[in-house]
Design a protein around this motif. Sequence first.
Motif, PDB file in Angstrom:
ATOM      1  N   ILE A  79      -0.917   9.796  -0.015  1.00  0.00           N
ATOM      2  CA  ILE A  79      -1.127   9.883   1.435  1.00  0.00           C
ATOM      3  C   ILE A  79      -0.757   8.569   2.102  1.00  0.00           C
ATOM      4  O   ILE A  79      -0.103   8.551   3.155  1.00  0.00           O
ATOM      5  N   SER A  80      -1.151   7.451   1.490  1.00  0.00           N
ATOM      6  CA  SER A  80      -0.798   6.142   2.051  1.00  0.00           C
ATOM      7  C   SER A  80       0.706   5.933   2.047  1.00  0.00           C
ATOM      8  O   SER A  80       1.274   5.375   2.998  1.00  0.00           O
ATOM      9  N   THR A  81       1.370   6.385   0.995  1.00  0.00           N
ATOM     10  CA  THR A  81       2.828   6.256   0.904  1.00  0.00           C
ATOM     11  C   THR A  81       3.515   7.068   2.007  1.00  0.00           C
ATOM     12  O   THR A  81       4.452   6.581   2.659  1.00  0.00           O
ATOM     13  N   GLU A 140      -9.889   3.068   1.753  1.00  0.00           N
ATOM     14  CA  GLU A 140      -9.424   1.937   2.557  1.00  0.00           C
ATOM     15  C   GLU A 140      -7.946   2.064   2.905  1.00  0.00           C
ATOM     16  O   GLU A 140      -7.524   1.737   4.016  1.00  0.00           O
ATOM     17  N   ILE A 141      -7.141   2.571   1.979  1.00  0.00           N
ATOM     18  CA  ILE A 141      -5.704   2.637   2.234  1.00  0.00           C
ATOM     19  C   ILE A 141      -5.304   3.885   3.022  1.00  0.00           C
ATOM     20  O   ILE A 141      -4.179   3.976   3.500  1.00  0.00           O
ATOM     21  N   THR A 142      -6.228   4.864   3.158  1.00  0.00           N
ATOM     22  CA  THR A 142      -5.893   6.066   3.930  1.00  0.00           C
ATOM     23  C   THR A 142      -6.680   6.162   5.240  1.00  0.00           C
ATOM     24  O   THR A 142      -6.522   7.123   5.985  1.00  0.00           O
ATOM     25  N   ASN A 143      -7.516   5.184   5.521  1.00  0.00           N
ATOM     26  CA  ASN A 143      -8.352   5.238   6.726  1.00  0.00           C
ATOM     27  C   ASN A 143      -7.524   5.378   7.992  1.00  0.00           C
ATOM     28  O   ASN A 143      -7.834   6.185   8.876  1.00  0.00           O
ATOM     29  N   SER A 144      -6.459   4.603   8.092  1.00  0.00           N
ATOM     30  CA  SER A 144      -5.619   4.658   9.299  1.00  0.00           C
ATOM     31  C   SER A 144      -4.979   6.029   9.456  1.00  0.00           C
ATOM     32  O   SER A 144      -4.871   6.552  10.573  1.00  0.00           O
ATOM     33  N   GLU A 186       0.812  -1.220   0.000  1.00  0.00           N
ATOM     34  CA  GLU A 186       0.000   0.000   0.000  1.00  0.00           C
ATOM     35  C   GLU A 186       0.845   1.269   0.000  1.00  0.00           C
ATOM     36  O   GLU A 186       0.531   2.268   0.652  1.00  0.00           O
ATOM     37  N   HIS A 187       1.937   1.235  -0.741  1.00  0.00           N
ATOM     38  CA  HIS A 187       2.741   2.446  -0.940  1.00  0.00           C
ATOM     39  C   HIS A 187       3.551   2.312  -2.219  1.00  0.00           C
ATOM     40  O   HIS A 187       3.767   1.205  -2.739  1.00  0.00           O
ATOM     41  N   TYR A 188       3.977   3.458  -2.736  1.00  0.00           N
ATOM     42  CA  TYR A 188       4.908   3.442  -3.856  1.00  0.00           C
ATOM     43  C   TYR A 188       6.253   2.934  -3.368  1.00  0.00           C
ATOM     44  O   TYR A 188       6.686   3.243  -2.245  1.00  0.00           O
ATOM     45  N   ARG A 216     -12.655   8.156  14.555  1.00  0.00           N
ATOM     46  CA  ARG A 216     -12.925   7.188  13.489  1.00  0.00           C
ATOM     47  C   ARG A 216     -13.507   7.876  12.252  1.00  0.00           C
ATOM     48  O   ARG A 216     -14.346   8.774  12.357  1.00  0.00           O
ATOM     49  N   VAL A 217     -13.050   7.461  11.079  1.00  0.00           N
ATOM     50  CA  VAL A 217     -13.598   7.969   9.824  1.00  0.00           C
ATOM     51  C   VAL A 217     -14.120   6.793   9.006  1.00  0.00           C
ATOM     52  O   VAL A 217     -13.670   5.650   9.164  1.00  0.00           O
ATOM     53  N   ASN A 218     -15.047   7.076   8.127  1.00  0.00           N
ATOM     54  CA  ASN A 218     -15.646   6.044   7.279  1.00  0.00           C
ATOM     55  C   ASN A 218     -15.070   6.127   5.878  1.00  0.00           C
ATOM     56  O   ASN A 218     -14.916   7.218   5.322  1.00  0.00           O
ATOM     57  N   ASN A 219     -14.803   4.965   5.314  1.00  0.00           N
ATOM     58  CA  ASN A 219     -14.234   4.927   3.968  1.00  0.00           C
ATOM     59  C   ASN A 219     -15.258   5.270   2.898  1.00  0.00           C
ATOM     60  O   ASN A 219     -14.890   5.641   1.779  1.00  0.00           O
TER      61      ASN A 219
END
Length: 581
Positions: A405-407, A481-485, A338-340, A494-497
């Motif tokens: 953002i996930s990266t 899903e990949i940026t929820n955390s 889940e990252h570059y 908590r945020v919703n995807n």
Amino acid sequence: MTNGHDEVEAGSKADSEEDLELENVEEDGPLLLSAQNPHPEPKSSSLRGLAQRQKRFKVAVVVITIITLSFIVLGLEFTSSNVEPELDSFQETLKVESERARELLLRNIGPRIGAGDGLVVASPSKGEKSYLPDYYYTWTRDSALVYRSLTTFDSSSNSENTSSHDELLHRAYVQSQIPIQTRSNPSGGLEDGGLNEPKFQIDGSSFLGNWGRPQRDGPALRALALIPYAHFLLDRGYPADHSYVKENLYNPDKMRGTGNVIKNDLEEVAHRWWKGGFDLWEEVNGHHFFTLIVSLRALQAGSSLADRLNDSGAQEYYSKQAESLERKFESFWSDEKEHYLSSVSSLNLDDDNDDAAIFSLPDRQWSDCSLPLSLIHAGDQIDIDNYGYSNNTVIGFGPADPKVISTIYRYIQSFDGLYKINNNKRSWTQGWALGRYREDVYDGVGKSKGNPWHICINAIAQSLYLIEQRHYEQGYIEPTEITNSFWTELMNERVNNDRRVERYERKFELALRRLREVGDSFLNVSRNAMELGERMSEQIGRDNGKPIGARDLTWSYASLMTAVKAREDAVSKADNGVKGA
């Protein structure tokens, strides 16, 4: 200029004159007229008394209104002065520190540090002590990034708001690069790869020792540093400006040659971008995300400049190569991680580039500091030539992109539990010290255990400010899903995807406020590790937070300056109430 006493006297005189005028007004004038009695009766003492009472009443109302409004204004000022005093103070502190960083950076350029005019020295460290490395050289990469941080020649620049000192600096830089480009070195010459030589002696002569070469990001970064200046000169429009561009920066009538600094670099990038080389850490031979994305941006900006200079053949070729290069970024994305990936062994190229090498890479996560550096120096938030002339498709690598953002998040998380100086911080949102990559063993002089780096900590601070600014501009946040955390930990909520967070929602304001606060936390890690409150080394001791490695690293100062500038831009966007598109 009048002093306060003079102003009071003038005001009193004006008030007296106004009273005199009021006293001369016919007291039985319009004040006493009404629809029922349009014609006034003759003057009488009773009517005059009534008029005087009405006049005094009006004056009293005016006085009370003025006093009331004064209290309201004072109250507002008192309230506003207590809302964000620490924020305003912090911004002023950062401005002062950034200006001081610029002063210290300039000491590492040219004759002041014993180098040729316009040449950037990486650090004054010459290995004179056992705990200092020898960085007394000029690197093509560092030089380009430093000059880019010093002055932005953009569409708002002109001869009035661009200082002669800034322009002289850039001309000195240009003149220093002309002989370097044409000098034979271990990577080759002007026609066969010599532009990819990473470093030179401080007089501009070739470094002949063993090194990680070639490094293909240098020509691209140098082109990106100078293309805005070429546009600036063309816009200013003096005949001497046009001549300077043609004689020193870009001559549309020839492909390569002496005094063709920008076009030489663009030709190098366009004809060899798919070949491998060493990464910006000068350690790994392969294909690297940072190198390719700055190459893409250089080709896009170069295509625009070529178009402006009626160099149609070059414009078409640069544009075509940019489109081919852009398709290769999918090779760097890892669904599993889940990252570059910062480096890959192969680009999965087509038959047009069948001479590209396949490399064997060491076992690593390939989540490193070059990825946030890619965002801040080549993300799609940047007008690639600062003039908006690009006619190319821009890869979606920007501050609001979920993959970006996930990266960024995975890079930060990779340092969890690694450095002792982070042990008193429960979460990354409190600001962690960060290094190049988790597996790093370079300690600033030799090999043992790697340390945090100023440029990496500041790169994350700047990335968070860019993420804040981009979301202000677009007016919503779209968790995936990949940026929820990332969003959940950032807001501690908590945020919703499956739903977008709109500008008018409380969570939107919370998220953007937290982006700046957490960005500040990272920036403070770097600031607190400055020696004597201002001197920046290359690294920070992983156990004690003390300066370590090369002293007065030029790139460290530049990284602070660009982070502070990004923060100023984010604050400006928020304060001006930027609307979403």
